[in-house]
Each structure stands twice: as structure tokens, then as C-alpha cells.
Design a protein around this motif. Structure first.
Motif, PDB file in Angstrom:
ATOM      1  N   ASP A  65       2.800   2.614  -6.699  1.00 39.52           N
ATOM      2  CA  ASP A  65       4.074   2.852  -6.008  1.00 39.52           C
ATOM      3  C   ASP A  65       4.766   1.539  -5.681  1.00 39.52           C
ATOM      4  OD1 ASP A  65       5.866   4.841  -4.555  1.00 39.52           O
ATOM      5  OD2 ASP A  65       5.356   3.484  -2.916  1.00 39.52           O
ATOM      6  N   HIS A  66       3.988   0.551  -5.231  1.00 40.59           N
ATOM      7  CA  HIS A  66       4.558  -0.763  -4.907  1.00 40.59           C
ATOM      8  C   HIS A  66       5.173  -1.412  -6.150  1.00 40.59           C
ATOM      9  CE1 HIS A  66       5.000  -4.636  -2.907  1.00 40.59           C
ATOM     10  NE2 HIS A  66       4.423  -5.197  -3.954  1.00 40.59           N
ATOM     11  N   ALA A  67       4.506  -1.284  -7.279  1.00 38.02           N
ATOM     12  CA  ALA A  67       5.022  -1.870  -8.520  1.00 38.02           C
ATOM     13  C   ALA A  67       6.342  -1.225  -8.924  1.00 38.02           C
ATOM     14  CB  ALA A  67       3.991  -1.708  -9.640  1.00 38.02           C
ATOM     15  N   LEU A  68       6.453   0.097  -8.735  1.00 35.84           N
ATOM     16  CA  LEU A  68       7.701   0.778  -9.060  1.00 35.84           C
ATOM     17  C   LEU A  68       8.810   0.381  -8.091  1.00 35.84           C
ATOM     18  CD1 LEU A  68       6.614   4.418 -10.013  1.00 35.84           C
ATOM     19  CD2 LEU A  68       7.333   2.562 -11.513  1.00 35.84           C
ATOM     20  N   GLN A  69       8.485   0.300  -6.796  1.00 36.36           N
ATOM     21  CA  GLN A  69       9.487  -0.102  -5.814  1.00 36.36           C
ATOM     22  C   GLN A  69      10.006  -1.516  -6.092  1.00 36.36           C
ATOM     23  OE1 GLN A  69      10.835   1.844  -3.621  1.00 36.36           O
ATOM     24  NE2 GLN A  69       9.437   3.569  -3.831  1.00 36.36           N
ATOM     25  N   ARG A  70       9.125  -2.367  -6.582  1.00 31.69           N
ATOM     26  CA  ARG A  70       9.532  -3.733  -6.900  1.00 31.69           C
ATOM     27  C   ARG A  70      10.570  -3.748  -8.028  1.00 31.69           C
ATOM     28  NH1 ARG A  70       7.780  -8.894  -6.090  1.00 31.69           N
ATOM     29  NH2 ARG A  70       8.355 -10.374  -7.741  1.00 31.69           N
ATOM     30  N   GLU A  79      17.515   1.524 -13.701  1.00 33.58           N
ATOM     31  CA  GLU A  79      17.291   2.501 -14.771  1.00 33.58           C
ATOM     32  C   GLU A  79      15.802   2.637 -15.083  1.00 33.58           C
ATOM     33  OE1 GLU A  79      19.693   2.433 -18.245  1.00 33.58           O
ATOM     34  OE2 GLU A  79      21.468   1.712 -17.182  1.00 33.58           O
ATOM     35  N   LEU A  80      15.110   1.513 -15.142  1.00 29.84           N
ATOM     36  CA  LEU A  80      13.665   1.557 -15.378  1.00 29.84           C
ATOM     37  C   LEU A  80      12.954   2.245 -14.220  1.00 29.84           C
ATOM     38  CD1 LEU A  80      12.998  -2.039 -16.811  1.00 29.84           C
ATOM     39  CD2 LEU A  80      13.165   0.113 -18.079  1.00 29.84           C
ATOM     40  N   PHE A  81      13.420   1.957 -13.011  1.00 31.56           N
ATOM     41  CA  PHE A  81      12.828   2.574 -11.823  1.00 31.56           C
ATOM     42  C   PHE A  81      12.994   4.090 -11.843  1.00 31.56           C
ATOM     43  CE2 PHE A  81      13.622   4.369  -7.595  1.00 31.56           C
ATOM     44  CZ  PHE A  81      12.392   4.141  -6.998  1.00 31.56           C
ATOM     45  N   LEU A 106      14.255   7.808  -4.831  1.00 31.94           N
ATOM     46  CA  LEU A 106      14.927   8.121  -6.093  1.00 31.94           C
ATOM     47  C   LEU A 106      16.443   8.037  -5.927  1.00 31.94           C
ATOM     48  CD1 LEU A 106      14.759   9.101  -9.021  1.00 31.94           C
ATOM     49  CD2 LEU A 106      14.662  11.453  -8.150  1.00 31.94           C
ATOM     50  N   SER A 107      16.938   8.496  -4.793  1.00 32.07           N
ATOM     51  CA  SER A 107      18.374   8.429  -4.509  1.00 32.07           C
ATOM     52  C   SER A 107      18.871   6.984  -4.508  1.00 32.07           C
ATOM     53  CB  SER A 107      18.661   9.083  -3.153  1.00 32.07           C
ATOM     54  OG  SER A 107      20.002   8.906  -2.780  1.00 32.07           O
ATOM     55  N   GLU A 108      18.083   6.089  -3.942  1.00 30.17           N
ATOM     56  CA  GLU A 108      18.483   4.676  -3.920  1.00 30.17           C
ATOM     57  C   GLU A 108      18.585   4.117  -5.334  1.00 30.17           C
ATOM     58  OE1 GLU A 108      15.944   2.380  -1.385  1.00 30.17           O
ATOM     59  OE2 GLU A 108      17.093   2.939   0.390  1.00 30.17           O
ATOM     60  N   GLY A 109      17.655   4.520  -6.198  1.00 35.33           N
ATOM     61  CA  GLY A 109      17.706   4.063  -7.579  1.00 35.33           C
ATOM     62  C   GLY A 109      18.935   4.580  -8.304  1.00 35.33           C
ATOM     63  N   LEU A 110      19.241   5.851  -8.118  1.00 32.08           N
ATOM     64  CA  LEU A 110      20.418   6.446  -8.757  1.00 32.08           C
ATOM     65  C   LEU A 110      21.701   5.813  -8.237  1.00 32.08           C
ATOM     66  CD1 LEU A 110      19.229  10.157  -8.701  1.00 32.08           C
ATOM     67  CD2 LEU A 110      19.656   8.789 -10.761  1.00 32.08           C
ATOM     68  N   CYS A 111      21.733   5.549  -6.945  1.00 32.88           N
ATOM     69  CA  CYS A 111      22.908   4.905  -6.350  1.00 32.88           C
ATOM     70  C   CYS A 111      23.100   3.513  -6.952  1.00 32.88           C
ATOM     71  CB  CYS A 111      22.744   4.828  -4.839  1.00 32.88           C
ATOM     72  SG  CYS A 111      24.220   4.265  -3.959  1.00 32.88           S
ATOM     73  N   GLY A 254      20.338  -5.283 -13.315  1.00 30.51           N
ATOM     74  CA  GLY A 254      20.765  -4.019 -13.899  1.00 30.51           C
ATOM     75  C   GLY A 254      21.585  -3.143 -12.973  1.00 30.51           C
ATOM     76  N   LEU A 255      22.038  -3.670 -11.837  1.00 34.15           N
ATOM     77  CA  LEU A 255      22.864  -2.888 -10.926  1.00 34.15           C
ATOM     78  C   LEU A 255      24.197  -2.541 -11.572  1.00 34.15           C
ATOM     79  CD1 LEU A 255      22.318  -4.786  -7.540  1.00 34.15           C
ATOM     80  CD2 LEU A 255      21.062  -2.822  -8.433  1.00 34.15           C
ATOM     81  N   ALA A 256      24.703  -1.347 -11.280  1.00 35.76           N
ATOM     82  CA  ALA A 256      25.971  -0.908 -11.856  1.00 35.76           C
ATOM     83  C   ALA A 256      27.113  -1.823 -11.420  1.00 35.76           C
ATOM     84  CB  ALA A 256      26.265   0.523 -11.435  1.00 35.76           C
TER      85      ALA A 256
END
Length: 269
Positions: A65-70, A79-81, A106-111, A254-256
Motif C-alpha cells: 500500500d505504501h508503494a502505491l501511495q508513493r 495514472e499508474l496509481f 482512489l478519488s485523489e488519484g482520479l482528481c 503526470g498530473l493533469a
């Protein structure tokens, strides 16, 4: 959380298999002795083995989980997240605390990908059967996420309503969970300021720059960076506005918002 990652599931399975083998060996070695002693030895090995297996599996899941959050908060690769984290969030039981927290993540990643409408859709409310104290904390987390989505959308009126609800939610936590309320009050103050900037009000960009320097993650820094751009525009400070637009473009990964800024400020210009 253990069941959400292949590595943690494998760690648990390996631990339980090892426990079974060791338990069998102990049972064979104790077969010639008193029965009560054999039962105690087997029960002890079995209990310790299962507990250790769960501990290792939980540690493995936390590491995953920590690796994904990073990926999102430090590497700025939303996008990778989202691709990796969405199955994790959906694998959790709806209404439970873990699912609510995962939905917020997940919402933070989509945002960050610029898909703020979808980010709002994936946010989930905590279940009514959760303890009141836990449910109140999760509700505050949900309201903070909704506020951030609306602020990034640029819809001032809707953002102001969301932030007002978030502020009210935090005020209700003052008596039940003062520590969490104190931690989240900083976000409330920041989001209220963000709303004022969307309304065209002026503020000192130097204050925001100091705030950005003390922010722990890259994703949170770019929230404030975006606020500095708005403040500079309101102040008609073209140099500061361009400087931070270029910062977003060059370091936003990779931020929009970084992709948008790179169209306006190509690296060669």
C-alpha cells in the motif's frame, strides 16, 4: 488489507503452510510422550505460527500500500496509481472503514488525473453500523476529499458549499475527536483561502510559498502551487504567475495540471 494484494496473500499462505509443517513435526516428535504435553506443544506452535503469519502478511500488505501511495503522492504518477489501486479499492467490503479510506485514496488519484467528476463518483460514505467516533472521522475524510475535488474543478460556488460542509463537519469533531479536528482544521483554513482566491480575492503569495515549503508530499505541494498561481493572477503579478506555472509544467510529473501547463509553457520557451 491482506486479501487486497497478491504478495500479502502469498505471504499468508506461505506462513500457514510453514506453520502446518512445523506443527506436524512437533506432533510426531511428541507422539511418544504424554498426550497432554503433545497437545500443549502443538497448540502453542500452531497459535504462534498463525499469529506470525498474519503479522508478516499485514506488514507485506502495508508495504504494498505504501508503494502505491508513493506513486501518487511522491512520484506524481496518478495514472499508474489509479490503474494499480482501483482493484484494491473495489476488493474491499462496501461501507466498511477500509473501503471508505480506499475510495478516498482512489478519488485523489482520479482528481490528480483531471477526472474530478469521476473522482466525486467513487467517494463512498461510511456505513451506519460503524461506531460513531469512527464514522465521524471517516465522514470528515470524505468531506475533505469532496472539497478538494470541487476546488480543483474551479467551480467556485459548489466548492464553497463543499468547504462549508467540511468546516461544519470538523466543528462537530471538536468534542468527540479533538485531535483529528485540530489536524484537519489546517485543511479547512487552506480550502477557505482557496475559495477566496477562486472568487478573485488578493492574498500574499509569499505566505503561500512558505506554506508550500513545509508541506510533506509533492501532491499537496502542487495544491498550494496552484493556489499561488491563482493569487498571483488576482494580484496581477505576471512574473510570479509565470514562474509557478513553469514550475508546475516542469515538476508536475503526470498530473493533469502539469500537462496543461506544458502546452502553455513548453520547456524550450
Amino acid at each position: 488489507m491482506i486479501g487486497c494484494f497478491a504478495k500479502s496473500r502469498m505471504a499468508l499462505a506461505a506462513g500457514l503452510v510453514t506453520t502446518a509443517v512445523v506443527t506436524l513435526c512437533v506432533a510426531v516428535r511428541r507422539a511418544d510422550g504424554p498426550l497432554w504435553l503433545a497437545v500443549i506443544a502443538v497448540a502453542l506452535v500452531l497459535t504462534l505460527g498463525c499469529l506470525l503469519s498474519l503479522l508478516v502478511a499485514n506488514m507485506t500488505a502495508a508495504h504494498c500500500d505504501h508503494a502505491l501511495q508513493r506513486l501518487l503522492h511522491i512520484d506524481l504518477e496518478p495514472e499508474l496509481f489509479v490503474k494499480a489501486y482501483e482493484p484494491v479499492a473495489l476488493s474491499m467490503r462496501p461501507g466498511r472503514a477500509g473501503r471508505v479510506i480506499a475510495a478516498v485514496n482512489l478519488s485523489e488519484g482520479l482528481c490528480a488525473m483531471g477526472e474530478w467528476r469521476r473522482a466525486l463518483q467513487v467517494i463512498e460514505e461510511p456505513g451506519d453500523d460503524l461506531p460513531p467516533l469512527r464514522r465521524g472521522a471517516l465522514k470528515a475524510l470524505v468531506m475533505r476529499s469532496r472539497s478538494r475535488c470541487m476546488l480543483w474543478s474551479g467551480d467556485r460556488e459548489t466548492a464553497e458549499r463543499a468547504v462549508a460542509e467540511f468546516k461544519t463537519c470538523i466543528e462537530t469533531l471538536d468534542s468527540s475527536n479533538p485531535r483529528l479536528a485540530a489536524e484537519m482544521r489546517r485543511d479547512v483554513e487552506l480550502y477557505v483561502l482557496w475559495c477566496s482566491l477562486l472568487a478573485g480575492e488578493k492574498t500574499d503569495t509569499g505566505r503561500l510559498e512558505d506554506l508550500m515549503k513545509g508541506t510533506p508530499t509533492m501532491l499537496a505541494k502542487f495544491d498550494i502551487c496552484r493556489m499561488i498561481v491563482l493569487a498571483a493572477k488576482n494580484n496581477e503579478d505576471r512574473l510570479t504567475e509565470e514562474r509557478f506555472c513553469r514550475l508546475i509544467a516542469s515538476e508536475g510529473g503526470g498530473l493533469a495540471c502539469a500537462a496543461q501547463m506544458r502546452l502553455l509553457y513548453p520547456a524550450s520557451s
